[in-house]
Design an enzyme around this catalytic site. Sequence first.
Site, mmCIF file in Angstrom:
data_model
loop_
_atom_site.group_PDB
_atom_site.id
_atom_site.type_symbol
_atom_site.label_atom_id
_atom_site.label_comp_id
_atom_site.label_asym_id
_atom_site.label_seq_id
_atom_site.Cartn_x
_atom_site.Cartn_y
_atom_site.Cartn_z
ATOM 1 N NE ARG A 172 -3.373 -3.833 0.609
ATOM 2 C CZ ARG A 172 -4.010 -3.179 -0.351
ATOM 3 N NH1 ARG A 172 -5.214 -3.558 -0.719
ATOM 4 N NH2 ARG A 172 -3.457 -2.134 -0.934
ATOM 5 C CB ALA A 207 -1.657 6.772 -3.589
ATOM 6 C CG ASP A 208 -4.775 1.809 -1.259
ATOM 7 O OD1 ASP A 208 -4.620 0.699 -1.792
ATOM 8 O OD2 ASP A 208 -5.528 1.990 -0.285
ATOM 9 N N PRO A 209 -3.676 1.015 -4.810
ATOM 10 C CG PRO A 209 -3.673 -0.756 -6.353
ATOM 11 C CD PRO A 209 -4.502 0.406 -5.881
ATOM 12 C CG ASP A 239 -0.854 0.374 -0.720
ATOM 13 O OD1 ASP A 239 -0.312 0.424 -1.841
ATOM 14 O OD2 ASP A 239 -1.939 -0.200 -0.514
#
Length: 348
Positions: A242, A124-126, A129
């Site tokens: 970020r 999901a993150d990273p 995104d």
Amino acid sequence: MKNILVLGAGMVSRPGIHYLLQNPDFQITVADINPHDARELIAGYDNGKACSLDVNDKENLSRLIGANEIVVSLLPWVFHMKAARLCIEKKKHLVTASYVSKEMRQFGHEVKAKKLLFLNEIGADPGIDHMSAKKIIDEIHENNGKILHYYSYTGGLPAPEDNDNPFGYKFSWNPRGAVMATKNPARFLENGRIVEIPAEKLFLNYRIEHVDGLGTFEVYPNRDSLLYQELYELHEAQTVVRGTFRYPGWCETFKAIIDLGLSEEKPVKKGSTLLQMMADLTDAGANEDIRLKTAKKLGLSADSKVIQRLSWLGLFRDEPIPEGGTHLDVLIHLLREKLRYQPGEKDM
């Protein structure tokens, strides 16, 4: 038949493993240091196999990697390199959800030369995104636009209806990874100026953001944002930031946890209780109120929300803790027990 090896049967593994098992043409082997967890994940599927693996056992790890075509490493990020080296040696593809480390990046030429696929940063993150950001960036550039200020904020938070604890957070991944991430410094570009935040000041440098329909959140900077300026082709940007979303109160609470030494791998005295551990961490005397002493060490009032959260977590209970552990081990145990998703609960 595609033979796929999944390393790790932890909290993040279940959805991906079950997705793969639904394809009868895939043969999925799940390997974990705790074979019970691996067996539980493949229960009810004929194309699943579970086995025991200590990732430090190079011979066994090499044998398992050699017997499969694709390796999915869902181990803590520090172990990915052990799998990566053997994947190159055995000419196998590798998938992880973790950030590309400097060591992993150095394998680039060798991986390409052997025509292998090493996929990283696809969680999901990273991960998501990156994809959503690049889609927008490319559309703007294709229409001759320029991006001067870029902010990307992500956070795996419990949905509002399931946000029912004072931390405002629940773990869908290993709490150890979350705590270790607090030890990372941050670097970003804002209004043409490079800003560097040392790890010990990470939670002092958060900002407040409002999201329509969802409310107010804290955002703290996420690692090195400058790495993505070139990758995202944000050459003209004056700002590249970020960040990580959390519900209000997270940053001040985790700053307190760090300041108390709860995230350190320092051994706890044998036979200690949680209360005695806190007494040691705060240098409290025999007859002192440990909760009050903790508040004083942090420069807070005894009824502050931070102290209330630490109390809710169980740190002031006079209960025994597992022998042979560290302060970090105790913290991870409490976070795992208290901040967990219950069946049917959703993240945002």
